[in-house]
Design a protein around this motif. Sequence first.
Motif, PDB file in Angstrom:
ATOM      1  N   ASP A 387      18.208  14.196  27.522  1.00  0.00           N
ATOM      2  CA  ASP A 387      16.856  13.548  27.894  1.00  0.00           C
ATOM      3  C   ASP A 387      15.799  14.001  27.124  1.00  0.00           C
ATOM      4  OD1 ASP A 387      15.734  16.156  29.905  1.00  0.00           O
ATOM      5  OD2 ASP A 387      17.636  16.101  29.056  1.00  0.00           O
ATOM      6  N   TRP A 388      15.591  14.532  26.119  1.00  0.00           N
ATOM      7  CA  TRP A 388      14.546  14.957  25.633  1.00  0.00           C
ATOM      8  C   TRP A 388      13.754  14.176  24.790  1.00  0.00           C
ATOM      9  CZ3 TRP A 388      15.548  20.138  22.352  1.00  0.00           C
ATOM     10  CH2 TRP A 388      15.517  21.232  23.359  1.00  0.00           C
ATOM     11  N   PRO A 389      14.184  12.909  24.332  1.00  0.00           N
ATOM     12  CA  PRO A 389      13.422  11.987  23.338  1.00  0.00           C
ATOM     13  C   PRO A 389      12.089  11.449  24.148  1.00  0.00           C
ATOM     14  CG  PRO A 389      15.681  11.520  23.218  1.00  0.00           C
ATOM     15  CD  PRO A 389      15.742  12.583  24.400  1.00  0.00           C
ATOM     16  N   THR A 390      12.192  11.262  25.394  1.00  0.00           N
ATOM     17  CA  THR A 390      10.853  10.705  25.862  1.00  0.00           C
ATOM     18  C   THR A 390      10.709  11.393  27.151  1.00  0.00           C
ATOM     19  OG1 THR A 390      11.562   9.180  27.452  1.00  0.00           O
ATOM     20  CG2 THR A 390      11.765   8.594  25.013  1.00  0.00           C
ATOM     21  N   PRO A 391       9.339  11.234  27.759  1.00  0.00           N
ATOM     22  CA  PRO A 391       8.933  11.886  29.068  1.00  0.00           C
ATOM     23  C   PRO A 391       9.430  11.350  30.262  1.00  0.00           C
ATOM     24  CG  PRO A 391       6.992  11.585  27.820  1.00  0.00           C
ATOM     25  CD  PRO A 391       8.044  10.825  27.058  1.00  0.00           C
ATOM     26  N   THR A 392      10.006  10.040  30.084  1.00  0.00           N
ATOM     27  CA  THR A 392      10.716   9.577  31.395  1.00  0.00           C
ATOM     28  C   THR A 392      12.151   9.535  31.186  1.00  0.00           C
ATOM     29  OG1 THR A 392      10.278   7.425  30.331  1.00  0.00           O
ATOM     30  CG2 THR A 392       8.488   8.015  31.827  1.00  0.00           C
ATOM     31  N   PHE A 393      12.621   9.712  30.008  1.00  0.00           N
ATOM     32  CA  PHE A 393      14.172   9.553  30.282  1.00  0.00           C
ATOM     33  C   PHE A 393      15.039  10.403  31.075  1.00  0.00           C
ATOM     34  CE2 PHE A 393      17.943   8.783  27.394  1.00  0.00           C
ATOM     35  CZ  PHE A 393      18.019   7.224  27.533  1.00  0.00           C
ATOM     36  N   TYR A 394      14.676  11.371  31.424  1.00  0.00           N
ATOM     37  CA  TYR A 394      15.410  12.302  32.335  1.00  0.00           C
ATOM     38  C   TYR A 394      15.866  11.504  33.444  1.00  0.00           C
ATOM     39  CZ  TYR A 394      17.003  15.823  35.958  1.00  0.00           C
ATOM     40  OH  TYR A 394      17.944  16.451  36.683  1.00  0.00           O
ATOM     41  N   ASP A 395      15.008  10.811  34.278  1.00  0.00           N
ATOM     42  CA  ASP A 395      15.146   9.750  35.533  1.00  0.00           C
ATOM     43  C   ASP A 395      15.891   8.868  35.162  1.00  0.00           C
ATOM     44  OD1 ASP A 395      13.786  11.884  37.055  1.00  0.00           O
ATOM     45  OD2 ASP A 395      11.921  10.889  36.802  1.00  0.00           O
ATOM     46  N   GLN A 396      15.499   8.204  34.057  1.00  0.00           N
ATOM     47  CA  GLN A 396      16.129   6.956  33.510  1.00  0.00           C
ATOM     48  C   GLN A 396      17.749   7.107  33.161  1.00  0.00           C
ATOM     49  OE1 GLN A 396      13.659   6.178  30.287  1.00  0.00           O
ATOM     50  NE2 GLN A 396      12.108   5.033  31.641  1.00  0.00           N
ATOM     51  N   LEU A 397      17.960   8.397  32.576  1.00  0.00           N
ATOM     52  CA  LEU A 397      19.451   8.665  32.213  1.00  0.00           C
ATOM     53  C   LEU A 397      20.066   8.912  33.575  1.00  0.00           C
ATOM     54  CD1 LEU A 397      21.516   9.277  30.063  1.00  0.00           C
ATOM     55  CD2 LEU A 397      20.718  11.523  30.036  1.00  0.00           C
ATOM     56  N   VAL A 398      19.445   9.642  34.532  1.00  0.00           N
ATOM     57  CA  VAL A 398      20.297  10.016  35.778  1.00  0.00           C
ATOM     58  C   VAL A 398      20.479   8.672  36.412  1.00  0.00           C
ATOM     59  CG1 VAL A 398      19.960  10.923  38.061  1.00  0.00           C
ATOM     60  CG2 VAL A 398      19.423  12.247  36.304  1.00  0.00           C
ATOM     61  N   ALA A 399      19.664   7.826  36.515  1.00  0.00           N
ATOM     62  CA  ALA A 399      19.912   6.469  37.153  1.00  0.00           C
ATOM     63  C   ALA A 399      20.717   5.557  36.649  1.00  0.00           C
ATOM     64  CB  ALA A 399      18.438   5.884  37.284  1.00  0.00           C
ATOM     65  N   GLY A 400      20.563   5.422  35.321  1.00  0.00           N
ATOM     66  CA  GLY A 400      21.711   4.808  34.409  1.00  0.00           C
ATOM     67  C   GLY A 400      23.203   5.381  34.596  1.00  0.00           C
ATOM     68  N   THR A 401      23.498   6.541  34.423  1.00  0.00           N
ATOM     69  CA  THR A 401      24.903   7.156  34.765  1.00  0.00           C
ATOM     70  C   THR A 401      25.382   6.755  35.994  1.00  0.00           C
ATOM     71  OG1 THR A 401      23.923   9.383  34.810  1.00  0.00           O
ATOM     72  CG2 THR A 401      24.641   8.644  32.844  1.00  0.00           C
ATOM     73  N   GLN A 402      24.291   6.805  36.994  1.00  0.00           N
ATOM     74  CA  GLN A 402      24.827   6.530  38.556  1.00  0.00           C
ATOM     75  C   GLN A 402      25.321   5.266  38.685  1.00  0.00           C
ATOM     76  OE1 GLN A 402      21.263   7.908  40.801  1.00  0.00           O
ATOM     77  NE2 GLN A 402      22.371   9.543  41.395  1.00  0.00           N
ATOM     78  N   GLU A 403      24.789   4.260  37.968  1.00  0.00           N
ATOM     79  CA  GLU A 403      25.154   2.777  38.100  1.00  0.00           C
ATOM     80  C   GLU A 403      26.361   2.568  37.152  1.00  0.00           C
ATOM     81  OE1 GLU A 403      20.998   0.251  38.347  1.00  0.00           O
ATOM     82  OE2 GLU A 403      21.341   1.441  36.595  1.00  0.00           O
ATOM     83  N   LEU A 404      26.651   3.462  36.247  1.00  0.00           N
ATOM     84  CA  LEU A 404      27.817   3.377  35.654  1.00  0.00           C
ATOM     85  C   LEU A 404      28.980   3.941  36.315  1.00  0.00           C
ATOM     86  CD1 LEU A 404      29.487   3.065  32.658  1.00  0.00           C
ATOM     87  CD2 LEU A 404      28.658   5.451  32.216  1.00  0.00           C
TER      88      LEU A 404
END
Length: 432
Positions: A387-404
């Motif tokens: 999640d480090w690359p961008t300030p918003t990527f933590y939440d985006q990664l959580v949401a994306g993996t949940q959809e997966l």
Amino acid sequence: MNTARRIVAVGAALAATAALLTGCSASGGSSDPNTLKLWHFEGQESAMGIAWNEAIKTFEKETGAKVEFEEKSFEQIRSTASQVLNSNEAPDILEYNKGNATAGLLASQGLLSNMNDAVEKYGWDKDLAPSIATTSKYDENGIMGSGDWYGIPNYGEYVEVYYNKDMFAQYGVAVPTTYDEFEAALQTFVDNGVTPLAEAGAEYPIGQLFYQLALTKADRSFIDDYQLYKGDVDWQGPELSYAADTLKEYVDKGFISKDVTGIKAEDMGTTWMSGKAPIMVSGSWWYGRAVTEATSFDWGTFLFPGSDFAPGSGGNLWVVPENAANKDLAYKFIDITMRPEIQNLIGNNGGVPVKADAADITDPKSQELIANFNTLLDDDGLAYYPDWPTPTFYDQLVAGTQELINGTKKPNDVLTQLGDQYQSGVDDITGK
């Protein structure tokens, strides 16, 4: 310096807290030149809490100054740092999270002190392995890995595999040394009606497992592209496609519970520590708690099989606000935390020191923990966090993996979504 994304990231928070900061002076820290105002969020019984309490005693004895310590929560510091560090409420020194979206962001805003002179004076650059030092240095855009020193970690952390030795013995499972053996072990537990992996899809752990799976197919070039923006990241390439497909298979095969999207990290940890799951893939930060809470069974750890890399880095940073009143005292305190006697306290209490004398680490489990970390250091195996690359990527990664995981999106669609979000954030940071 590119400041556009900083203004967007903190604008709303600044507006909400402007009234609180009205009338604040431009200097923070203690108004007493013989008092060091210190914040950190480590528990008093944690390895770092124990070691840093001893460092406070040493500091007060040697300097004659007093430490005014306030324990803050991680969330308190994370959510208010930009505002507090620009006010007269700022401490002289605090623990802060490392990475582009955190320490890098504050450094680019001019809120953290440049530590180059202190690093040269105390020789901290000689104490930190290059892969640890990466998160201590930031360029003018807040991108880690080059530029000036803005923080010093005195411990390390990494993701590894925690396993229940009793359950492994019960089902005749050997500690895997290859990835194929690891999957075979997971299948053996499923065949015996046991869900093997304690996981959490509502917070960071599932994203770290996703990244760890990608790392089994990765090299250092992929990591540098992903974390340091040295090249383009192919989100449909072999590393990330494998991670997405395999994570979905983990759910389909029963390696992970289907309700994992609603589980938080704390529940994952307590599930494993209570002996209800044989395996937990997570960070060294659980180690101290496992020593005191996972007491009903025998357990151990090993590095994720089939990978030369693991999510991990130096620990959180000691940073000194630009407005700190007592910077020299802050640097003196940092140096004390790097001493062997303080480092050994970290190592003997379940932490991962960056500069301990191995001969002084007496606890067998701590020796195992530190040996695994040293293996990663020796092999240049720390790959930072997904999640480090961008300030918003933590939440985006959580949401994306949940959809997966819940099947609302196919793996390649999730990767397309994450790739677009990642690139948008990176473009904001780099100004492209």
